[in-house]
Design a protein around this motif. Structure first.
Motif, mmCIF file in Angstrom:
data_model
loop_
_atom_site.group_PDB
_atom_site.id
_atom_site.type_symbol
_atom_site.label_atom_id
_atom_site.label_comp_id
_atom_site.label_asym_id
_atom_site.label_seq_id
_atom_site.Cartn_x
_atom_site.Cartn_y
_atom_site.Cartn_z
ATOM 1 N N ALA A 1 -43.224 -4.777 53.615
ATOM 2 C CA ALA A 1 -43.443 -3.907 54.859
ATOM 3 C C ALA A 1 -41.941 -4.233 55.713
ATOM 4 N N TYR A 2 -41.600 -5.461 55.538
ATOM 5 C CA TYR A 2 -40.314 -5.640 56.125
ATOM 6 C C TYR A 2 -39.056 -4.922 55.486
ATOM 7 N N LEU A 3 -39.250 -4.924 54.354
ATOM 8 C CA LEU A 3 -38.193 -4.298 53.621
ATOM 9 C C LEU A 3 -38.285 -2.858 53.950
ATOM 10 N N GLY A 4 -39.393 -2.198 53.889
ATOM 11 C CA GLY A 4 -39.420 -0.933 54.204
ATOM 12 C C GLY A 4 -39.022 -0.733 55.508
ATOM 13 N N GLU A 5 -39.245 -1.572 56.387
ATOM 14 C CA GLU A 5 -38.815 -1.152 58.009
ATOM 15 C C GLU A 5 -37.211 -1.194 57.870
ATOM 16 N N LEU A 6 -36.562 -2.219 57.427
ATOM 17 C CA LEU A 6 -35.251 -2.368 57.385
ATOM 18 C C LEU A 6 -34.566 -1.080 56.660
ATOM 19 N N VAL A 7 -35.327 -0.659 55.466
ATOM 20 C CA VAL A 7 -34.711 0.542 55.034
ATOM 21 C C VAL A 7 -34.735 1.751 55.619
ATOM 22 N N ALA A 8 -35.707 2.009 56.390
ATOM 23 C CA ALA A 8 -36.212 2.938 57.328
ATOM 24 C C ALA A 8 -35.172 3.021 58.511
ATOM 25 N N TRP A 9 -34.831 1.931 59.079
ATOM 26 C CA TRP A 9 -33.828 1.883 60.012
ATOM 27 C C TRP A 9 -32.442 2.071 59.576
ATOM 28 N N THR A 10 -32.058 1.497 58.460
ATOM 29 C CA THR A 10 -30.907 2.006 57.945
ATOM 30 C C THR A 10 -30.833 3.490 57.812
ATOM 31 N N GLY A 11 -31.965 4.091 57.028
ATOM 32 C CA GLY A 11 -31.629 5.554 56.956
ATOM 33 C C GLY A 11 -31.690 6.392 58.343
ATOM 34 N N PHE A 12 -32.198 5.911 59.402
ATOM 35 C CA PHE A 12 -32.309 6.435 60.726
ATOM 36 C C PHE A 12 -30.906 6.263 61.262
ATOM 37 N N ALA A 13 -30.073 4.970 61.074
ATOM 38 C CA ALA A 13 -28.973 4.884 61.676
ATOM 39 C C ALA A 13 -27.710 6.016 60.927
ATOM 40 N N LEU A 14 -28.009 5.951 59.784
ATOM 41 C CA LEU A 14 -27.099 7.130 59.101
ATOM 42 C C LEU A 14 -27.758 8.574 59.374
ATOM 43 N N LEU A 15 -28.764 8.940 59.378
ATOM 44 C CA LEU A 15 -28.965 10.258 59.663
ATOM 45 C C LEU A 15 -28.753 10.722 61.262
ATOM 46 N N THR A 16 -28.731 9.756 61.929
ATOM 47 C CA THR A 16 -28.211 10.153 63.285
ATOM 48 C C THR A 16 -26.991 9.715 63.706
ATOM 49 N N TRP A 17 -26.398 9.148 62.644
ATOM 50 C CA TRP A 17 -24.827 8.654 62.926
ATOM 51 C C TRP A 17 -24.485 8.235 64.160
ATOM 52 N N SER A 18 -25.463 7.297 64.815
ATOM 53 C CA SER A 18 -25.240 6.786 66.285
ATOM 54 C C SER A 18 -25.234 5.253 66.253
ATOM 55 N N LEU A 19 -24.626 4.633 67.150
ATOM 56 C CA LEU A 19 -24.629 3.312 67.348
ATOM 57 C C LEU A 19 -26.139 2.610 68.041
ATOM 58 N N ALA A 20 -27.053 3.707 68.445
ATOM 59 C CA ALA A 20 -28.093 3.333 69.048
ATOM 60 C C ALA A 20 -29.087 2.881 67.871
ATOM 61 N N GLY A 21 -29.039 3.721 66.377
ATOM 62 C CA GLY A 21 -29.449 3.394 65.408
ATOM 63 C C GLY A 21 -28.957 2.083 64.735
ATOM 64 N N VAL A 22 -27.675 1.598 64.914
ATOM 65 C CA VAL A 22 -27.271 0.395 64.635
ATOM 66 C C VAL A 22 -27.989 -0.622 65.290
ATOM 67 N N VAL A 23 -27.811 -0.645 66.596
ATOM 68 C CA VAL A 23 -28.696 -1.551 67.362
ATOM 69 C C VAL A 23 -29.983 -2.022 66.914
ATOM 70 N N ILE A 24 -30.786 -1.046 66.850
ATOM 71 C CA ILE A 24 -32.303 -1.211 66.493
ATOM 72 C C ILE A 24 -32.207 -1.917 65.052
ATOM 73 N N LEU A 25 -31.429 -1.316 64.157
ATOM 74 C CA LEU A 25 -31.480 -2.091 62.720
ATOM 75 C C LEU A 25 -30.929 -3.323 62.927
ATOM 76 N N LEU A 26 -30.034 -3.973 63.591
ATOM 77 C CA LEU A 26 -29.604 -5.293 64.013
ATOM 78 C C LEU A 26 -30.744 -6.036 64.618
ATOM 79 N N ILE A 27 -31.454 -5.745 65.486
ATOM 80 C CA ILE A 27 -32.578 -6.285 66.111
ATOM 81 C C ILE A 27 -33.760 -6.609 65.060
ATOM 82 N N THR A 28 -33.909 -5.645 64.312
ATOM 83 C CA THR A 28 -34.902 -5.593 63.292
ATOM 84 C C THR A 28 -34.663 -6.585 62.156
ATOM 85 N N ALA A 29 -33.469 -6.650 61.796
ATOM 86 C CA ALA A 29 -32.836 -7.477 60.949
ATOM 87 C C ALA A 29 -32.967 -8.969 61.455
ATOM 88 N N GLY A 30 -32.642 -8.979 62.688
ATOM 89 C CA GLY A 30 -32.336 -10.618 63.181
ATOM 90 C C GLY A 30 -33.838 -10.978 63.203
#
Length: 263
Positions: A202-231
């Motif tokens: 489930a953690y892996l799925g969450e990280l993969v999903a937010w990676t895809g989200f950062a890419l499909l939105t091409w936004s730094l906001a997506g990068v922020v939530i990916l980093l927080i989730t990974a941390g």
């Protein structure tokens, strides 16, 4: 992904978001967030998981809606699709998941108020950054040609793969305890699907999903939530893996913590 949008408030909040992401990444190396199997009452007090999760995730729906609907491009095709992806994620994370948590009668509360406070800060930040970015289109990148952009297409595929893994993994854990057996053991070893390979799919799925989200939105906001989730989730995955191996003598030795065959 340009940093500067021209909106002082947005750029300031984005900077705060990256600062908080750094805090979470560093803090995760020293301690786990006090909820679930790592719950504690050393700081503050605990709430029931069902109520705590729901309350923590609410801003991601409400704050997002407020700022998305305030934007001039809110009814344009691309912002509407991005909002739909957002609502798909938080229909699960903010509503279905909390309300489907099964609690053993008499079990102690395991959702610490500090997690609630920091979580609400993150979901408020997250809701604002994405809601405003989608419907204000600060960089004028969300024309209809975005639907055929490789970043969007690949990002959607990655996101849906991660979301599917997340949903299926949570379903397996949720159904470990039969509804008609409230006295069953609190924790059991899950099997099947992603659990064939890792302790925390489930953690892996969450990280993969937010990676895809950062890419499909091409936004730094997506990068922020990916980093927080990974941390939060990467150190927690290793701690959970150790916990399972220490608690269950017959725990599958071939499972990794987070990344199949690797880590």
């Amino acid at each position: 992904m340009d940093w500067y949008t021209g909106d002082t408030t947005y750029d300031t909040v984005l900077t705060i978001g990256f600062g908080f992401a750094a805090f979470v990444l560093i803090g995760g190396l020293f301690a786990q967030s006090p909820y679930g199997r790592f719950a504690t009452t050393k700081v503050g007090f605990n709430l029931s998981p069902k109520f705590g999760w729901w309350l923590m995730e609410i801003p991601a729906t409400i704050v997002f809606a407020v700022f998305f609907l305030s934007g001039p491009d809110r009814f344009e095709p691309v912002p509407l699709v991005l909002a739909a992806i957002w609502l798909l994620h938080y229909a699960n994370r903010g509503w279905f998941f909390p309300l489907s948590i099964r609690q053993v009668p008499g079990k102690r509360s395991t959702f610490n108020v500090t997690v609630l406070a920091m979580g609400m800060f993150v979901t408020t930040l997250h809701g604002y950054l994405n809601g405003a970015f989608f419907s204000h289109d600060y960089r004028h990148q969300y024309g209809t040609d975005w639907f055929t952009d490789p970043r969007f297409l690949i990002g959607v595929a990655i996101y849906l793969g991660g979301f599917t893994l997340l949903m299926r993994s949570e379903s397996i854990v949720r159904n470990l305890r039969e509804k008609n057996d409230p006295g069953a053991a609190e924790y059991k070893v899950p099997h099947g699907f992603g659990f064939r390979y890792v302790s925390c799919p489930a953690y892996l799925g969450e990280l993969v999903a937010w990676t895809g989200f950062a890419l499909l939105t091409w936004s730094l906001a997506g990068v922020v939530i990916l980093l927080i989730t990974a941390g939060n989730l990467v150190p927690r995955a290793f701690a959970t893996h150790r916990w399972y191996r220490e608690r269950f003598a017959d725990y599958p030795s071939e499972r990794k913590a987070l990344v199949p065959f690797v880590l």
